[in-house]
Design a protein around this motif. Structure first.
Motif, PDB file in Angstrom:
ATOM      1  N   GLY A   1       0.908  -1.284  -0.031  1.00  0.00           N
ATOM      2  CA  GLY A   1       0.040  -0.123  -0.013  1.00  0.00           C
ATOM      3  C   GLY A   1       0.803   1.260  -0.060  1.00  0.00           C
ATOM      4  O   GLY A   1       1.953   1.297  -0.527  1.00  0.00           O
TER       5      GLY A   1
ATOM      6  N   THR B   1      -0.370   3.462  -3.915  1.00  0.00           N
ATOM      7  CA  THR B   1      -0.061   2.808  -5.261  1.00  0.00           C
ATOM      8  C   THR B   1      -0.964   3.139  -6.318  1.00  0.00           C
ATOM      9  O   THR B   1      -1.983   3.579  -6.070  1.00  0.00           O
ATOM     10  CB  THR B   1      -0.109   1.053  -5.294  1.00  0.00           C
ATOM     11  OG1 THR B   1      -1.461   0.780  -5.194  1.00  0.00           O
ATOM     12  CG2 THR B   1       0.676   0.636  -4.085  1.00  0.00           C
TER      13      THR B   1
ATOM     14  N   GLN C   1      -4.410   1.598  -6.144  1.00  0.00           N
ATOM     15  CA  GLN C   1      -5.124   2.039  -4.970  1.00  0.00           C
ATOM     16  C   GLN C   1      -5.701   3.360  -5.301  1.00  0.00           C
ATOM     17  O   GLN C   1      -6.897   3.748  -5.306  1.00  0.00           O
ATOM     18  CB  GLN C   1      -4.168   2.325  -3.882  1.00  0.00           C
ATOM     19  CG  GLN C   1      -3.851   1.091  -2.980  1.00  0.00           C
ATOM     20  CD  GLN C   1      -3.244   1.305  -1.716  1.00  0.00           C
ATOM     21  OE1 GLN C   1      -2.127   1.858  -1.609  1.00  0.00           O
ATOM     22  NE2 GLN C   1      -3.648   0.791  -0.690  1.00  0.00           N
ATOM     23  N   LYS C   2      -4.925   4.318  -6.051  1.00  0.00           N
ATOM     24  CA  LYS C   2      -5.517   5.375  -6.581  1.00  0.00           C
ATOM     25  C   LYS C   2      -6.605   5.479  -7.593  1.00  0.00           C
ATOM     26  O   LYS C   2      -7.495   6.229  -7.287  1.00  0.00           O
ATOM     27  CB  LYS C   2      -4.344   6.632  -6.729  1.00  0.00           C
ATOM     28  CG  LYS C   2      -3.388   6.859  -5.808  1.00  0.00           C
ATOM     29  CD  LYS C   2      -2.149   7.672  -6.549  1.00  0.00           C
ATOM     30  CE  LYS C   2      -1.041   8.129  -5.391  1.00  0.00           C
ATOM     31  NZ  LYS C   2      -0.021   8.767  -6.028  1.00  0.00           N
TER      32      LYS C   2
ATOM     33  N   TYR D   1      -8.640   3.227  -7.890  1.00  0.00           N
ATOM     34  CA  TYR D   1      -9.954   2.828  -7.143  1.00  0.00           C
ATOM     35  C   TYR D   1     -10.211   3.819  -6.006  1.00  0.00           C
ATOM     36  O   TYR D   1     -11.339   3.340  -5.204  1.00  0.00           O
ATOM     37  CB  TYR D   1      -9.810   1.418  -6.794  1.00  0.00           C
ATOM     38  CG  TYR D   1      -9.909   0.510  -7.790  1.00  0.00           C
ATOM     39  CD1 TYR D   1     -11.223   0.237  -8.586  1.00  0.00           C
ATOM     40  CD2 TYR D   1      -8.869  -0.039  -8.648  1.00  0.00           C
ATOM     41  CE1 TYR D   1     -11.185  -0.712  -9.848  1.00  0.00           C
ATOM     42  CE2 TYR D   1      -9.038  -0.892  -9.647  1.00  0.00           C
ATOM     43  CZ  TYR D   1     -10.353  -1.302 -10.074  1.00  0.00           C
ATOM     44  OH  TYR D   1     -10.449  -2.059 -11.333  1.00  0.00           O
TER      45      TYR D   1
ATOM     46  N   VAL E   1      -8.748   4.669  -3.268  1.00  0.00           N
ATOM     47  CA  VAL E   1      -8.399   4.247  -1.988  1.00  0.00           C
ATOM     48  C   VAL E   1      -7.424   5.079  -1.237  1.00  0.00           C
ATOM     49  O   VAL E   1      -6.121   5.396  -2.171  1.00  0.00           O
ATOM     50  CB  VAL E   1      -7.633   2.831  -2.101  1.00  0.00           C
ATOM     51  CG1 VAL E   1      -7.072   2.628  -0.372  1.00  0.00           C
ATOM     52  CG2 VAL E   1      -8.756   1.769  -2.364  1.00  0.00           C
TER      53      VAL E   1
ATOM     54  N   ASP F   1      -4.371   6.084   1.015  1.00  0.00           N
ATOM     55  CA  ASP F   1      -3.408   5.556   1.887  1.00  0.00           C
ATOM     56  C   ASP F   1      -2.055   6.274   1.890  1.00  0.00           C
ATOM     57  O   ASP F   1      -1.847   7.147   1.186  1.00  0.00           O
ATOM     58  CB  ASP F   1      -3.137   3.885   1.337  1.00  0.00           C
ATOM     59  CG  ASP F   1      -2.535   3.023   2.308  1.00  0.00           C
ATOM     60  OD1 ASP F   1      -2.585   3.551   3.498  1.00  0.00           O
ATOM     61  OD2 ASP F   1      -2.176   1.960   1.989  1.00  0.00           O
TER      62      ASP F   1
ATOM     63  N   LYS G   1     -10.668  -3.945  -7.418  1.00  0.00           N
ATOM     64  CA  LYS G   1     -10.463  -3.101  -6.491  1.00  0.00           C
ATOM     65  C   LYS G   1      -9.759  -3.807  -5.419  1.00  0.00           C
ATOM     66  O   LYS G   1     -10.010  -5.038  -5.322  1.00  0.00           O
ATOM     67  CB  LYS G   1     -11.983  -2.528  -5.970  1.00  0.00           C
ATOM     68  CG  LYS G   1     -11.860  -1.560  -4.706  1.00  0.00           C
ATOM     69  CD  LYS G   1     -13.189  -1.330  -4.454  1.00  0.00           C
ATOM     70  CE  LYS G   1     -13.199  -0.515  -2.760  1.00  0.00           C
ATOM     71  NZ  LYS G   1     -14.466   0.123  -2.577  1.00  0.00           N
ATOM     72  N   PRO G   2      -8.783  -3.110  -4.876  1.00  0.00           N
ATOM     73  CA  PRO G   2      -7.939  -4.081  -3.949  1.00  0.00           C
ATOM     74  C   PRO G   2      -8.885  -4.228  -2.569  1.00  0.00           C
ATOM     75  O   PRO G   2      -9.921  -3.902  -2.315  1.00  0.00           O
ATOM     76  CB  PRO G   2      -7.203  -3.022  -3.404  1.00  0.00           C
ATOM     77  CG  PRO G   2      -7.815  -1.647  -3.707  1.00  0.00           C
ATOM     78  CD  PRO G   2      -8.202  -1.846  -4.736  1.00  0.00           C
TER      79      PRO G   2
ATOM     80  N   PRO H   1      -7.921  -0.976   2.210  1.00  0.00           N
ATOM     81  CA  PRO H   1      -7.728  -2.087   1.230  1.00  0.00           C
ATOM     82  C   PRO H   1      -6.292  -1.992   0.466  1.00  0.00           C
ATOM     83  O   PRO H   1      -6.089  -0.818  -0.182  1.00  0.00           O
ATOM     84  CB  PRO H   1      -8.841  -2.048   0.219  1.00  0.00           C
ATOM     85  CG  PRO H   1     -10.064  -1.044   0.740  1.00  0.00           C
ATOM     86  CD  PRO H   1      -9.144  -0.154   1.633  1.00  0.00           C
ATOM     87  N   ARG H   2      -5.537  -2.934   0.687  1.00  0.00           N
ATOM     88  CA  ARG H   2      -4.297  -2.970  -0.176  1.00  0.00           C
ATOM     89  C   ARG H   2      -3.770  -4.273  -0.979  1.00  0.00           C
ATOM     90  O   ARG H   2      -2.812  -4.244  -1.514  1.00  0.00           O
ATOM     91  CB  ARG H   2      -3.057  -2.847   0.916  1.00  0.00           C
ATOM     92  CG  ARG H   2      -3.196  -1.593   1.712  1.00  0.00           C
ATOM     93  CD  ARG H   2      -2.095  -1.595   2.616  1.00  0.00           C
ATOM     94  NE  ARG H   2      -1.951  -0.149   3.403  1.00  0.00           N
ATOM     95  CZ  ARG H   2      -2.394  -0.102   4.719  1.00  0.00           C
ATOM     96  NH1 ARG H   2      -2.482  -1.205   5.347  1.00  0.00           N
ATOM     97  NH2 ARG H   2      -2.527   0.960   5.179  1.00  0.00           N
TER      98      ARG H   2
END
Length: 365
Positions: free
Chosen positions: A4, A7, A10-11, A13, A15, A17, A67-68, A77-78
């Motif tokens: 995470g 990443t 992540q971005k 979707y 997320v 972090d 999606k993670p 979520p990772r």
């Protein structure tokens, strides 16, 4: 691959972090494993999470565009899953997403002129002096020949923990005797333990046999014939449960399994299927009876999975000696390195990338 810190996927979707959040999640006192971690190593690992994820993508590792998911120890979520590299058994374990990480990295390494030597065993680290000075290279054996390999930049010990060293692992847990393996054939269900001996055999947990039938073979698309199974004391088949019990013989089992005991065990399990509840072991929703010949018994003793101890390293992955001094030119990562009790590939990839980067930037010798 639970990495995470922000990443690119992540971005994508949405997320949110950060490296700080990764660090906080992996120093949480509620997780008993983390209390033994070197927090400087956790901090470095957290800071390198996102960059390592992008490094994997740059080297052709492809992840499922989904999606993670949440993973144990995480607050956001990772978890992403790599795309399976191939279904060809000559190339990789069929259908396993780990192939989507290892094979692309191997291909990228070979394209960068990395030479990979198989069937070699490292036997010695060569230093300027027998027990001091810079690491100059290694000795390895191959087909009874010794090969000395010079290290211009450094040596990275990057694979293999102590799980196969029976004497060493028993320092941590005396129960981990020789019958426990580091790999195993995993099957369907329980069998029965043989009587645990007092003569040096089965002095730990003893054999556990996974018992299954022909329906399970068809359902799971197994091929219970060599080379997929080892018939030399580890896998048996018979037309009846009683005959199967009589065939089961293993050096770590002091007494044979009585035919009646195995028949009762299977009958009890089939009753759990009828009831829809495993009242003995709590297996959720047992669905399939063991009733159609042929019947099979596969060695399924619990295996040793992770090594959570290893060589002491600093945040550059340099190995630290017993006097708390850096050993010049020697690095460690993966299960060879200690200080960070984290399961699986996130630790391996981050520390491996850092070790490689630091060794590559070292002054040539």
């Amino acid at each position: 691959m639970p990495l995470g810190g922000g990443t690119s996927l992540q971005k994508k979707y949405g997320v949110v972090d950060s490296a700080d959040q990764v660090y906080l999640d992996h120093t949480n006192h509620k997780n008993s494993d983390f209390r033994y971690c070197d927090r400087d190593l956790v901090r470095m690992w957290a800071d390198e999470n996102a960059a390592t994820f992008e490094f994997l993508i740059e080297n052709d590792v492809k992840f499922n565009d989904e999606k993670p998911e949440m993973v144990n120890g995480g607050s956001v979520p990772r978890l992403f899953v790599a795309k399976v590299y191939s279904d060809d058994l000559a190339e990789t374990i069929n259908g396993r997403p780990g192939s989507g990480l290892v094979r692309p990295l191997e291909k990228s390494a070979r394209a960068k002129s990395v030479e990979i030597l198989l069937k070699h065993k490292m036997t010695r680290v060569i230093r300027e002096n027998p027990t001091s000075g810079r690491v100059l290279g290694i000795s390895a054996t191959s087909e009874s020949k010794t090969v000395n390999i010079r290290a211009r930049k450094g040596v990275i010990i990057a694979t293999g923990g102590h799980t196969s060293n029976v004497a060493f692992r028993r320092m941590f847990d005396p129960r981990l005797t020789e019958e426990y393996q580091v790999v195993a054939f995993l099957s369907a269900r329980l069998g029965t333990n043989g009587d645990l001996g007092r003569d040096g055999k089965a002095n730990g947990g003893g054999p556990i046999w996974a018992i299954f039938d022909f329906d399970a073979v068809v359902r799971e698309k197994w091929d219970p014939k060599p080379p997929n199974v080892d018939l030399n004391g580890w896998f048996f088949s018979a037309d009846t449960i009683a005959d199967l019990a009589g065939k089961i013989k293993n050096p770590y089992q002091r007494r044979p399994i009585p035919a009646g005991v195995l028949e009762q065990t299977v009958s009890k399990y089939n009753g759990f299927v009828d009831a829809g509840k495993d009242s003995e072991f709590g297996k959720p929703g047992p669905m399939y009876k063991i009733q159609k010949p042929s019947f099979y018994a596969a060695w399924s003793t619990p295996i040793l999975h992770d090594t959570l101890t290893g060589l002491k390293i600093n945040t550059k992955c340099q190995v630290i000696d017993r006097n708390n001094q850096v050993i010049p030119g020697l690095y460690a990562c993966g299960e060879s390195a200690g200080g960070f009790a984290l399961h699986g590939l996130p630790r391996v990839t981050v520390f491996g990338r850092v070790a490689g980067r630091e060794a590559a930037s070292a002054n040539a010798s």
